[in-house]
Design a protein around this motif. Structure first.
Motif, PDB file in Angstrom:
ATOM      1  N   GLY A  24       7.740 134.597 -16.277  1.00  0.00           N
ATOM      2  CA  GLY A  24       8.036 135.499 -15.262  1.00  0.00           C
ATOM      3  C   GLY A  24       9.631 134.912 -14.834  1.00  0.00           C
ATOM      4  O   GLY A  24      10.182 134.028 -15.339  1.00  0.00           O
ATOM      5  N   ARG A  25      10.160 135.978 -14.166  1.00  0.00           N
ATOM      6  CA  ARG A  25      11.554 135.527 -13.495  1.00  0.00           C
ATOM      7  C   ARG A  25      11.512 134.198 -12.706  1.00  0.00           C
ATOM      8  O   ARG A  25      10.493 133.875 -12.039  1.00  0.00           O
ATOM      9  CB  ARG A  25      11.898 136.657 -12.597  1.00  0.00           C
ATOM     10  CG  ARG A  25      11.279 136.715 -11.316  1.00  0.00           C
ATOM     11  CD  ARG A  25      11.767 137.928 -10.426  1.00  0.00           C
ATOM     12  NE  ARG A  25      11.445 139.088 -10.816  1.00  0.00           N
ATOM     13  CZ  ARG A  25      10.711 140.186 -10.391  1.00  0.00           C
ATOM     14  NH1 ARG A  25      10.100 139.691  -9.081  1.00  0.00           N
ATOM     15  NH2 ARG A  25      10.622 141.500 -10.739  1.00  0.00           N
ATOM     16  N   HIS A  26      12.542 133.348 -12.875  1.00  0.00           N
ATOM     17  CA  HIS A  26      12.650 132.160 -12.393  1.00  0.00           C
ATOM     18  C   HIS A  26      14.145 131.727 -12.187  1.00  0.00           C
ATOM     19  O   HIS A  26      14.780 132.079 -12.936  1.00  0.00           O
ATOM     20  CB  HIS A  26      11.703 130.920 -12.931  1.00  0.00           C
ATOM     21  CG  HIS A  26      11.935 130.930 -14.360  1.00  0.00           C
ATOM     22  ND1 HIS A  26      11.377 131.631 -15.419  1.00  0.00           N
ATOM     23  CD2 HIS A  26      12.629 129.691 -14.976  1.00  0.00           C
ATOM     24  CE1 HIS A  26      11.867 131.026 -16.581  1.00  0.00           C
ATOM     25  NE2 HIS A  26      12.610 130.185 -16.269  1.00  0.00           N
ATOM     26  N   VAL A  27      14.032 130.606 -11.283  1.00  0.00           N
ATOM     27  CA  VAL A  27      15.431 129.930 -11.048  1.00  0.00           C
ATOM     28  C   VAL A  27      15.104 128.318 -11.235  1.00  0.00           C
ATOM     29  O   VAL A  27      14.347 127.593 -11.039  1.00  0.00           O
ATOM     30  CB  VAL A  27      15.722 130.085  -9.601  1.00  0.00           C
ATOM     31  CG1 VAL A  27      16.975 129.278  -9.103  1.00  0.00           C
ATOM     32  CG2 VAL A  27      15.895 131.652  -9.297  1.00  0.00           C
ATOM     33  N   HIS A  28      16.098 127.797 -11.856  1.00  0.00           N
ATOM     34  CA  HIS A  28      16.443 126.416 -12.169  1.00  0.00           C
ATOM     35  C   HIS A  28      17.626 125.919 -10.928  1.00  0.00           C
ATOM     36  O   HIS A  28      18.668 126.537 -11.248  1.00  0.00           O
ATOM     37  CB  HIS A  28      16.884 126.031 -13.441  1.00  0.00           C
ATOM     38  CG  HIS A  28      15.706 126.294 -14.410  1.00  0.00           C
ATOM     39  ND1 HIS A  28      14.673 125.653 -14.467  1.00  0.00           N
ATOM     40  CD2 HIS A  28      15.699 127.216 -15.482  1.00  0.00           C
ATOM     41  CE1 HIS A  28      13.735 126.029 -15.452  1.00  0.00           C
ATOM     42  NE2 HIS A  28      14.392 127.186 -15.834  1.00  0.00           N
ATOM     43  N   ARG A  79      17.742 120.309 -12.258  1.00  0.00           N
ATOM     44  CA  ARG A  79      18.735 120.225 -13.473  1.00  0.00           C
ATOM     45  C   ARG A  79      20.178 120.000 -13.360  1.00  0.00           C
ATOM     46  O   ARG A  79      20.447 119.784 -12.248  1.00  0.00           O
ATOM     47  CB  ARG A  79      18.705 121.643 -14.164  1.00  0.00           C
ATOM     48  CG  ARG A  79      17.194 122.039 -14.807  1.00  0.00           C
ATOM     49  CD  ARG A  79      17.255 123.254 -15.873  1.00  0.00           C
ATOM     50  NE  ARG A  79      15.950 123.369 -16.457  1.00  0.00           N
ATOM     51  CZ  ARG A  79      15.957 124.392 -17.665  1.00  0.00           C
ATOM     52  NH1 ARG A  79      17.148 124.968 -17.859  1.00  0.00           N
ATOM     53  NH2 ARG A  79      14.775 124.480 -18.048  1.00  0.00           N
ATOM     54  N   LYS A  80      20.942 119.776 -14.284  1.00  0.00           N
ATOM     55  CA  LYS A  80      22.223 119.583 -14.272  1.00  0.00           C
ATOM     56  C   LYS A  80      23.137 120.731 -13.824  1.00  0.00           C
ATOM     57  O   LYS A  80      24.222 120.653 -13.251  1.00  0.00           O
ATOM     58  CB  LYS A  80      22.724 118.903 -15.435  1.00  0.00           C
ATOM     59  CG  LYS A  80      22.429 117.357 -15.895  1.00  0.00           C
ATOM     60  CD  LYS A  80      22.796 116.798 -17.266  1.00  0.00           C
ATOM     61  CE  LYS A  80      22.176 115.545 -17.701  1.00  0.00           C
ATOM     62  NZ  LYS A  80      22.676 115.168 -18.933  1.00  0.00           N
ATOM     63  N   ALA A  81      22.436 121.955 -14.100  1.00  0.00           N
ATOM     64  CA  ALA A  81      23.275 123.102 -13.550  1.00  0.00           C
ATOM     65  C   ALA A  81      22.273 124.114 -13.184  1.00  0.00           C
ATOM     66  O   ALA A  81      21.068 124.401 -13.788  1.00  0.00           O
ATOM     67  CB  ALA A  81      24.274 123.646 -14.737  1.00  0.00           C
ATOM     68  N   GLY A  82      22.672 124.961 -12.152  1.00  0.00           N
ATOM     69  CA  GLY A  82      21.857 126.096 -11.944  1.00  0.00           C
ATOM     70  C   GLY A  82      21.643 127.308 -12.874  1.00  0.00           C
ATOM     71  O   GLY A  82      22.768 127.430 -13.658  1.00  0.00           O
ATOM     72  N   SER A 103      18.067 128.977 -23.125  1.00  0.00           N
ATOM     73  CA  SER A 103      18.098 128.347 -21.796  1.00  0.00           C
ATOM     74  C   SER A 103      19.315 127.280 -22.104  1.00  0.00           C
ATOM     75  O   SER A 103      19.542 126.605 -22.928  1.00  0.00           O
ATOM     76  CB  SER A 103      16.699 127.398 -21.526  1.00  0.00           C
ATOM     77  OG  SER A 103      16.909 126.801 -20.200  1.00  0.00           O
ATOM     78  N   GLY A 104      20.094 127.195 -20.857  1.00  0.00           N
ATOM     79  CA  GLY A 104      21.296 126.350 -21.027  1.00  0.00           C
ATOM     80  C   GLY A 104      22.659 126.897 -21.431  1.00  0.00           C
ATOM     81  O   GLY A 104      23.580 126.256 -21.308  1.00  0.00           O
ATOM     82  N   GLN A 105      22.613 128.073 -22.483  1.00  0.00           N
ATOM     83  CA  GLN A 105      23.619 128.647 -22.740  1.00  0.00           C
ATOM     84  C   GLN A 105      24.184 129.574 -21.891  1.00  0.00           C
ATOM     85  O   GLN A 105      23.933 131.067 -22.014  1.00  0.00           O
ATOM     86  CB  GLN A 105      23.315 129.398 -23.914  1.00  0.00           C
ATOM     87  CG  GLN A 105      22.848 128.335 -25.155  1.00  0.00           C
ATOM     88  CD  GLN A 105      22.477 129.010 -26.585  1.00  0.00           C
ATOM     89  OE1 GLN A 105      22.448 130.161 -26.687  1.00  0.00           O
ATOM     90  NE2 GLN A 105      22.384 128.363 -27.780  1.00  0.00           N
ATOM     91  N   VAL A 106      25.013 129.199 -20.913  1.00  0.00           N
ATOM     92  CA  VAL A 106      25.128 129.989 -19.711  1.00  0.00           C
ATOM     93  C   VAL A 106      26.888 130.266 -19.864  1.00  0.00           C
ATOM     94  O   VAL A 106      27.266 131.035 -18.816  1.00  0.00           O
ATOM     95  CB  VAL A 106      24.694 129.285 -18.273  1.00  0.00           C
ATOM     96  CG1 VAL A 106      23.387 129.304 -18.089  1.00  0.00           C
ATOM     97  CG2 VAL A 106      25.614 128.017 -18.210  1.00  0.00           C
ATOM     98  N   GLY A 126      25.371 131.835 -15.063  1.00  0.00           N
ATOM     99  CA  GLY A 126      24.177 131.411 -15.249  1.00  0.00           C
ATOM    100  C   GLY A 126      22.995 132.201 -15.244  1.00  0.00           C
ATOM    101  O   GLY A 126      21.791 131.795 -15.531  1.00  0.00           O
ATOM    102  N   VAL A 127      23.192 133.461 -15.049  1.00  0.00           N
ATOM    103  CA  VAL A 127      22.164 134.619 -15.011  1.00  0.00           C
ATOM    104  C   VAL A 127      21.692 134.985 -16.656  1.00  0.00           C
ATOM    105  O   VAL A 127      22.748 135.212 -17.361  1.00  0.00           O
ATOM    106  CB  VAL A 127      22.252 135.900 -14.382  1.00  0.00           C
ATOM    107  CG1 VAL A 127      21.198 136.787 -14.578  1.00  0.00           C
ATOM    108  CG2 VAL A 127      22.749 135.521 -12.879  1.00  0.00           C
TER     109      VAL A 127
END
Length: 201
Positions: A24-28, A79-82, A103-106, A126-127
């Motif tokens: 599901g939708r989530h945030v780091h 993490r290192k970035a949001g 993930s991580g390719q922002v 970051g989205v």
């Protein structure tokens, strides 16, 4: 003889089939971002299938140009970035057009505002919509003849069977074997917890 047949069958199953999970939708968040939103670091609530990953007790609001998603899950560790991972349906509700990315390719992705009980932050980027992917430890990847970064097809054995194309393989010693799809994809195949898929090259 019976034991040998059982072991052979298990080996074939392990090579061809893999458990699927709907994400599901989530945030780091970074530690600094968590402190600004909650006044403290992240608090583990329950472990996830990937070793060392956990769902947090904290939740955030994700605020876009046209709408807001409430009580969005936060995943740890920090993490290192949001980063914000949503479905395409969520993106419409927020008024955003994020790309499908790993993930991580922002780079060159839209930003968003996050609100917590102690404050809010604005991510300049970051989205993303997470690209469907497969986690494998090296030994499982070798068993299946797969390499990191490779793409495969996955046949879903669910109520509405279908074949997902372009499933990216991610290999790391810390991984447990799972496929992750988002809720839009899960709804398309009527996914239920415990469903398996068959890897097709």
């Amino acid at each position: 003889m019976e034991q040998a047949l059982t072991l052979a069958a298990e080996a074939v199953m392990r090579r061809l089939f893999i458990e699927v999970e709907a994400s599901g939708r989530h945030v780091h968040l970074t530690k600094e971002q968590a402190c600004r939103l909650f006044g403290h670091g992240l608090t583990p609530d329950r472990p996830l299938s990937q070793p060392g990953q956990f769902a947090c007790k904290e939740r955030v609001e994700v605020v876009g140009p046209k709408g807001t998603l409430s009580r969005v899950a936060v995943l740890g560790p920090e993490r290192k970035a949001g980063q914000v991972e949503i479905s395409l349906t969520d993106a419409v509700a927020l008024g955003l057009r994020p790309p499908v990315r790993q993930s991580g390719q922002v780079a060159d992705t839209p930003g968003v505002t996050l609100r917590g009980p102690q404050g809010e932050i604005t991510l300049e980027h970051g989205v993303i919509v997470a690209r469907r992917h497969m986690h494998l430890p090296p030994e499982d990847a070798a068993l299946r003849g797969l390499a990191d970064g490779e793409t495969v097809r996955l046949k879903m054995f669910s109520v509405r069977p279908l074949i997902f194309e372009d499933v990216v393989v991610r290999v790391d010693p810390s991984f447990a074997p799972r496929v992750h799809i988002d809720f839009d994809e899960a709804n398309a195949c009527a996914f239920q917890k415990g469903d398996y898929g068959m890897i097709l090259k």
